[in-house]
Design a protein around this motif. Structure first.
Motif, PDB file in Angstrom:
ATOM      1  N   VAL A  34       0.856  -1.190   0.000  1.00  0.00           N
ATOM      2  CA  VAL A  34       0.000   0.000   0.000  1.00  0.00           C
ATOM      3  C   VAL A  34       0.893   1.241   0.000  1.00  0.00           C
ATOM      4  O   VAL A  34       1.537   1.569   1.011  1.00  0.00           O
ATOM      5  CB  VAL A  34      -0.953   0.007   1.214  1.00  0.00           C
ATOM      6  N   GLU A  35       0.958   1.906  -1.131  1.00  0.00           N
ATOM      7  CA  GLU A  35       1.837   3.067  -1.309  1.00  0.00           C
ATOM      8  C   GLU A  35       1.563   4.165  -0.281  1.00  0.00           C
ATOM      9  O   GLU A  35       2.487   4.813   0.216  1.00  0.00           O
ATOM     10  CB  GLU A  35       1.680   3.619  -2.727  1.00  0.00           C
ATOM     11  N   ALA A  36       0.300   4.378   0.067  1.00  0.00           N
ATOM     12  CA  ALA A  36      -0.060   5.433   1.024  1.00  0.00           C
ATOM     13  C   ALA A  36       0.557   5.166   2.395  1.00  0.00           C
ATOM     14  O   ALA A  36       0.949   6.104   3.098  1.00  0.00           O
ATOM     15  CB  ALA A  36      -1.573   5.552   1.142  1.00  0.00           C
ATOM     16  N   SER A  37       0.654   3.906   2.778  1.00  0.00           N
ATOM     17  CA  SER A  37       1.271   3.573   4.069  1.00  0.00           C
ATOM     18  C   SER A  37       2.750   3.936   4.076  1.00  0.00           C
ATOM     19  O   SER A  37       3.271   4.454   5.059  1.00  0.00           O
ATOM     20  CB  SER A  37       1.110   2.081   4.368  1.00  0.00           C
ATOM     21  N   LEU A  38       3.420   3.665   2.969  1.00  0.00           N
ATOM     22  CA  LEU A  38       4.841   4.012   2.870  1.00  0.00           C
ATOM     23  C   LEU A  38       5.043   5.518   2.788  1.00  0.00           C
ATOM     24  O   LEU A  38       5.993   6.053   3.361  1.00  0.00           O
ATOM     25  CB  LEU A  38       5.460   3.336   1.641  1.00  0.00           C
ATOM     26  N   ASP A  39       4.136   6.196   2.084  1.00  0.00           N
ATOM     27  CA  ASP A  39       4.250   7.650   1.933  1.00  0.00           C
ATOM     28  C   ASP A  39       4.165   8.384   3.265  1.00  0.00           C
ATOM     29  O   ASP A  39       4.801   9.419   3.446  1.00  0.00           O
ATOM     30  CB  ASP A  39       3.161   8.188   0.994  1.00  0.00           C
ATOM     31  N   SER A  40       3.397   7.841   4.196  1.00  0.00           N
ATOM     32  CA  SER A  40       3.204   8.523   5.479  1.00  0.00           C
ATOM     33  C   SER A  40       4.095   7.968   6.583  1.00  0.00           C
ATOM     34  O   SER A  40       4.042   8.442   7.721  1.00  0.00           O
ATOM     35  CB  SER A  40       1.740   8.416   5.906  1.00  0.00           C
ATOM     36  N   LEU A  41       4.933   6.990   6.279  1.00  0.00           N
ATOM     37  CA  LEU A  41       5.726   6.304   7.297  1.00  0.00           C
ATOM     38  C   LEU A  41       6.649   7.244   8.078  1.00  0.00           C
ATOM     39  O   LEU A  41       6.623   7.261   9.311  1.00  0.00           O
ATOM     40  CB  LEU A  41       6.549   5.182   6.655  1.00  0.00           C
ATOM     41  N   HIS A  42       7.448   8.045   7.387  1.00  0.00           N
ATOM     42  CA  HIS A  42       8.386   8.938   8.082  1.00  0.00           C
ATOM     43  C   HIS A  42       7.658   9.939   8.972  1.00  0.00           C
ATOM     44  O   HIS A  42       8.084  10.211  10.097  1.00  0.00           O
ATOM     45  CB  HIS A  42       9.279   9.674   7.080  1.00  0.00           C
ATOM     46  N   GLU A  43       6.561  10.469   8.484  1.00  0.00           N
ATOM     47  CA  GLU A  43       5.797  11.444   9.268  1.00  0.00           C
ATOM     48  C   GLU A  43       5.217  10.793  10.529  1.00  0.00           C
ATOM     49  O   GLU A  43       5.248  11.383  11.611  1.00  0.00           O
ATOM     50  CB  GLU A  43       4.677  12.043   8.424  1.00  0.00           C
ATOM     51  N   ARG A  44       4.696   9.584  10.393  1.00  0.00           N
ATOM     52  CA  ARG A  44       4.119   8.892  11.562  1.00  0.00           C
ATOM     53  C   ARG A  44       5.192   8.570  12.598  1.00  0.00           C
ATOM     54  O   ARG A  44       4.966   8.730  13.803  1.00  0.00           O
ATOM     55  CB  ARG A  44       3.382   7.627  11.129  1.00  0.00           C
TER      56      ARG A  44
END
Length: 67
Positions: A34-44
Motif C-alpha cells: 500500500v503506497e499510502a502507508s509508505l508515503d506517510s511512514l516517516h511522518e508517523r
C-alpha cells in the motif's frame, strides 16, 4: 558493519518495529504493497518521537534518534 532489518508492513506495528530498530542503530527497510502507508511512514514515526507521554523518561533514547 551496520546491522539491517526488514519489516513487512508499514501499518501501526510495522512502523513501530522499524522505529525501535532504527533508534537502536539498525538500518530499517520497510515494505508494504500500500503506497499510502509508505508515503506517510516517516511522518508517523516523527510524530511518535514527539508524542508527549506521562512517562517521558521512557522516551529519552528515542528522542535522540533521527527521524
Amino acid at each position: 558493519m551496520q546491522k539491517k532489518i526488514a519489516v513487512i508492513g508499514a501499518g501501526l506495528m510495522g512502523a513501530g518495529i522499524a522505529q525501535v530498530f532504527a533508534c537502536n542503530g539498525f538500518i530499517s527497510k520497510v515494505y508494504d504493497p500500500v503506497e499510502a502507508s509508505l508515503d506517510s511512514l516517516h511522518e508517523r514515526i516523527a510524530n511518535n518521537l514527539n508524542f508527549p507521554k506521562a512517562s517521558d523518561h521512557c522516551l529519552d533514547s528515542h528522542r535522540k534518534c533521527p527521524a
